[in-house]
Design a protein around this motif. Structure first.
Motif, PDB file in Angstrom:
ATOM      1  N   PRO A   1      26.309  87.308 -49.193  1.00 48.16           N
ATOM      2  CA  PRO A   1      24.914  87.426 -49.619  1.00 48.16           C
ATOM      3  C   PRO A   1      24.203  88.673 -49.088  1.00 48.16           C
ATOM      4  O   PRO A   1      24.409  89.068 -47.939  1.00 48.16           O
ATOM      5  CB  PRO A   1      24.260  86.151 -49.053  1.00 48.16           C
ATOM      6  CG  PRO A   1      25.206  85.607 -48.054  1.00 48.16           C
ATOM      7  CD  PRO A   1      26.571  86.105 -48.383  1.00 48.16           C
ATOM      8  N   CYS A   2      23.382  89.260 -49.941  1.00 48.04           N
ATOM      9  CA  CYS A   2      22.499  90.366 -49.562  1.00 48.04           C
ATOM     10  C   CYS A   2      21.576  89.879 -48.454  1.00 48.04           C
ATOM     11  O   CYS A   2      21.048  88.771 -48.515  1.00 48.04           O
ATOM     12  CB  CYS A   2      21.694  90.788 -50.788  1.00 48.04           C
ATOM     13  SG  CYS A   2      20.233  91.770 -50.417  1.00 48.04           S
ATOM     14  N   ARG A   3      21.364  90.705 -47.439  1.00 50.03           N
ATOM     15  CA  ARG A   3      20.532  90.276 -46.302  1.00 50.03           C
ATOM     16  C   ARG A   3      19.051  90.137 -46.682  1.00 50.03           C
ATOM     17  O   ARG A   3      18.290  89.485 -45.975  1.00 50.03           O
ATOM     18  CB  ARG A   3      20.684  91.234 -45.127  1.00 50.03           C
ATOM     19  CG  ARG A   3      20.344  92.681 -45.450  1.00 50.03           C
ATOM     20  CD  ARG A   3      20.046  93.442 -44.177  1.00 50.03           C
ATOM     21  NE  ARG A   3      21.263  93.942 -43.557  1.00 50.03           N
ATOM     22  CZ  ARG A   3      21.259  94.829 -42.560  1.00 50.03           C
ATOM     23  NH1 ARG A   3      20.114  95.278 -42.080  1.00 50.03           N
ATOM     24  NH2 ARG A   3      22.386  95.245 -42.044  1.00 50.03           N
ATOM     25  N   GLU A   4      18.651  90.740 -47.785  1.00 50.22           N
ATOM     26  CA  GLU A   4      17.258  90.649 -48.221  1.00 50.22           C
ATOM     27  C   GLU A   4      17.019  89.448 -49.123  1.00 50.22           C
ATOM     28  O   GLU A   4      15.997  88.786 -49.030  1.00 50.22           O
ATOM     29  CB  GLU A   4      16.867  91.912 -49.010  1.00 50.22           C
ATOM     30  CG  GLU A   4      16.966  93.194 -48.230  1.00 50.22           C
ATOM     31  CD  GLU A   4      15.669  93.537 -47.505  1.00 50.22           C
ATOM     32  OE1 GLU A   4      14.596  93.130 -47.996  1.00 50.22           O
ATOM     33  OE2 GLU A   4      15.745  94.194 -46.454  1.00 50.22           O
ATOM     34  N   CYS A   5      17.948  89.211 -50.069  1.00 49.80           N
ATOM     35  CA  CYS A   5      17.642  88.224 -51.116  1.00 49.80           C
ATOM     36  C   CYS A   5      18.735  87.177 -51.330  1.00 49.80           C
ATOM     37  O   CYS A   5      18.547  86.239 -52.095  1.00 49.80           O
ATOM     38  CB  CYS A   5      17.369  88.942 -52.435  1.00 49.80           C
ATOM     39  SG  CYS A   5      18.868  89.576 -53.225  1.00 49.80           S
ATOM     40  N   GLY A   6      19.886  87.342 -50.693  1.00 43.41           N
ATOM     41  CA  GLY A   6      20.931  86.325 -50.806  1.00 43.41           C
ATOM     42  C   GLY A   6      21.883  86.476 -51.992  1.00 43.41           C
ATOM     43  O   GLY A   6      22.883  85.769 -52.077  1.00 43.41           O
TER      44      GLY A   6
ATOM     45  N   PHE B   1      26.537  97.429 -54.037  1.00 37.75           N
ATOM     46  CA  PHE B   1      25.103  97.280 -54.273  1.00 37.75           C
ATOM     47  C   PHE B   1      24.733  95.815 -54.414  1.00 37.75           C
ATOM     48  O   PHE B   1      25.585  94.959 -54.669  1.00 37.75           O
ATOM     49  CB  PHE B   1      24.668  98.061 -55.521  1.00 37.75           C
ATOM     50  CG  PHE B   1      25.327  97.595 -56.787  1.00 37.75           C
ATOM     51  CD1 PHE B   1      26.595  98.056 -57.140  1.00 37.75           C
ATOM     52  CD2 PHE B   1      24.696  96.689 -57.620  1.00 37.75           C
ATOM     53  CE1 PHE B   1      27.219  97.619 -58.304  1.00 37.75           C
ATOM     54  CE2 PHE B   1      25.312  96.241 -58.789  1.00 37.75           C
ATOM     55  CZ  PHE B   1      26.579  96.710 -59.123  1.00 37.75           C
ATOM     56  N   CYS B   2      23.435  95.541 -54.246  1.00 48.30           N
ATOM     57  CA  CYS B   2      22.908  94.210 -54.521  1.00 48.30           C
ATOM     58  C   CYS B   2      22.363  94.239 -55.941  1.00 48.30           C
ATOM     59  O   CYS B   2      21.422  94.988 -56.220  1.00 48.30           O
ATOM     60  CB  CYS B   2      21.793  93.852 -53.531  1.00 48.30           C
ATOM     61  SG  CYS B   2      20.908  92.367 -54.080  1.00 48.30           S
ATOM     62  N   PRO B   3      22.945  93.426 -56.840  1.00 48.19           N
ATOM     63  CA  PRO B   3      22.523  93.476 -58.242  1.00 48.19           C
ATOM     64  C   PRO B   3      21.062  93.065 -58.437  1.00 48.19           C
ATOM     65  O   PRO B   3      20.466  93.399 -59.442  1.00 48.19           O
ATOM     66  CB  PRO B   3      23.453  92.495 -58.951  1.00 48.19           C
ATOM     67  CG  PRO B   3      24.351  91.926 -57.937  1.00 48.19           C
ATOM     68  CD  PRO B   3      24.006  92.447 -56.585  1.00 48.19           C
ATOM     69  N   SER B   4      20.506  92.360 -57.462  1.00 45.88           N
ATOM     70  CA  SER B   4      19.127  91.939 -57.587  1.00 45.88           C
ATOM     71  C   SER B   4      18.174  92.977 -56.985  1.00 45.88           C
ATOM     72  O   SER B   4      17.307  93.509 -57.661  1.00 45.88           O
ATOM     73  CB  SER B   4      18.960  90.577 -56.915  1.00 45.88           C
ATOM     74  OG  SER B   4      17.630  90.216 -56.869  1.00 45.88           O
ATOM     75  N   CYS B   5      18.360  93.329 -55.716  1.00 43.24           N
ATOM     76  CA  CYS B   5      17.476  94.314 -55.075  1.00 43.24           C
ATOM     77  C   CYS B   5      17.569  95.684 -55.741  1.00 43.24           C
ATOM     78  O   CYS B   5      16.594  96.427 -55.822  1.00 43.24           O
ATOM     79  CB  CYS B   5      17.839  94.493 -53.600  1.00 43.24           C
ATOM     80  SG  CYS B   5      17.488  93.063 -52.582  1.00 43.24           S
ATOM     81  N   GLN B   6      18.782  96.038 -56.171  1.00 40.51           N
ATOM     82  CA  GLN B   6      18.971  97.370 -56.769  1.00 40.51           C
ATOM     83  C   GLN B   6      19.009  97.282 -58.296  1.00 40.51           C
ATOM     84  O   GLN B   6      19.669  98.075 -58.969  1.00 40.51           O
ATOM     85  CB  GLN B   6      20.229  98.024 -56.187  1.00 40.51           C
ATOM     86  CG  GLN B   6      20.056  98.371 -54.715  1.00 40.51           C
ATOM     87  CD  GLN B   6      21.374  98.740 -54.042  1.00 40.51           C
ATOM     88  OE1 GLN B   6      22.039  97.879 -53.461  1.00 40.51           O
ATOM     89  NE2 GLN B   6      21.754 100.006 -54.132  1.00 40.51           N
TER      90      GLN B   6
HETATM   91 ZN   LIG Z   1      19.364  91.803 -52.545  1.00 38.15          ZN
END
Ligand SMILES: [Zn+2]
Length: 284
Positions: A253-258, A273-278
């Motif tokens: 999981p991304c540390r910002e959004c999971g 990359f994080c597909p959600s944050c990025q």
């Molecule tokens: Zn993220």
């Protein structure tokens, strides 16, 4: 191997200056293990040995991913710019079997350079440094105060409107941010919340500024911590900067959004990359 980008070049150049400046060379051997992709310049190995003998290590500095070490009087050794182990040794016991450069000093200490992939072990006369093929004199280092947002925006504004230039290409290729390669790129884009394939002409002003800040902050932080934790310094010690995105976090999981971190192959290297944050959906 150590992939040398700007923060590693700054770290190792600083260590060379501190550890080796003033030391006199008793012998210099290049090419004990010939390497196809070591850029060596015009001198033969015999000429190299004759020139460096009795020279003294002078100032060492980084230019992008290059490490330039003065061999006083009159010469400059150019290292880095690729994958290299650059190590100092207090005894012969730790010398690697294969190396592309071995400098021995009169106090019985040594410096070795082993190239993996490609890299520089080039000897230049001082007067030739300005025309060094890998030296970028026309670019401002992102670590310098002159690397202002106005300068960064001018790079963005110079992009032709109809040309599709992705964020990764912009940073590591053209126009390129001095000394930043695929390694440092990952956390820069993560912090800026920009997808590696994002078209640069589609960035809002706010996103442009965020990217600028991410470049500066990330590189300064990596330098402060002595390089990335994947790379090694002059003492064979790993850098203190813990990377956020790398091969071992794919699927975690991304540390910002999971959201699970993704990996793609893009422009000759892996991108994480994080597909959600990025925002993958921002790609047009
Ligand atoms: Zn993220």
């Amino acid at each position: 191997m150590t992939l040398i980008e700007l923060p590693e070049a700054v770290t190792i150049a600083g260590q060379i200056q501190k550890e080796l400046k003033g030391k006199r060379i008793s012998s210099g051997v290049r090419g004990s293990s010939p390497h196809k992709f070591a850029f060596t310049g015009k001198h033969s190995n015999d000429e190299f040995a004759a020139i460096v003998r009795e020279k003294t290590i002078g100032v060492a500095r980084a230019n992008g991913s290059l490490i330039l070490v003065d061999l006083d009087p009159g010469y400059v050794l150019s290292l880095g710019c690729g994958g290299e182990h650059i190590l100092c040794h207090t005894s012969e016991k730790t010398l690697p079997q294969k190396h592309q450069l071995l400098l021995s000093f009169q106090d019985d200490t040594h410096l070795t350079v082993t190239v993996s992939g490609w890299g520089e072990v080039r000897l230049l006369e001082q007067s030739q440094v300005a025309s060094h093929p890998h030296l970028k004199n026309n670019q401002i280092s992102p670590l310098d105060d002159e690397f202002t947002f106005a300068y960064f925006r001018s790079l963005l504004n110079e992009l032709p409107e109809n040309k599709r230039v992705s964020a990764k290409y912009f940073i590591v290729s053209e126009p390129g941010i001095l000394g930043v390669g695929n390694g440092c790129l990952q956390d820069i884009l993560y912090r800026a919340k920009i997808h590696p394939k994002r078209q640069m002409t589609s960035l809002s002003n706010e996103e442009g500024e965020k990217l600028y800040q991410a470049i500066k902050r990330t590189l300064k932080e990596i330098v402060k911590l002595g390089g990335r934790d994947s790379e090694r310094d002059l003492y064979n010690k790993k850098g203190g900067y813990q990377r956020i995105l790398h091969s071992k976090v794919v699927g975690y999981p991304c540390r910002e959004c999971g959201t699970p971190i993704k990996k793609i192959q893009y422009l000759g290297g892996a991108s994480y990359f994080c597909p959600s944050c990025q925002a993958e959906q921002s790609l047009i």
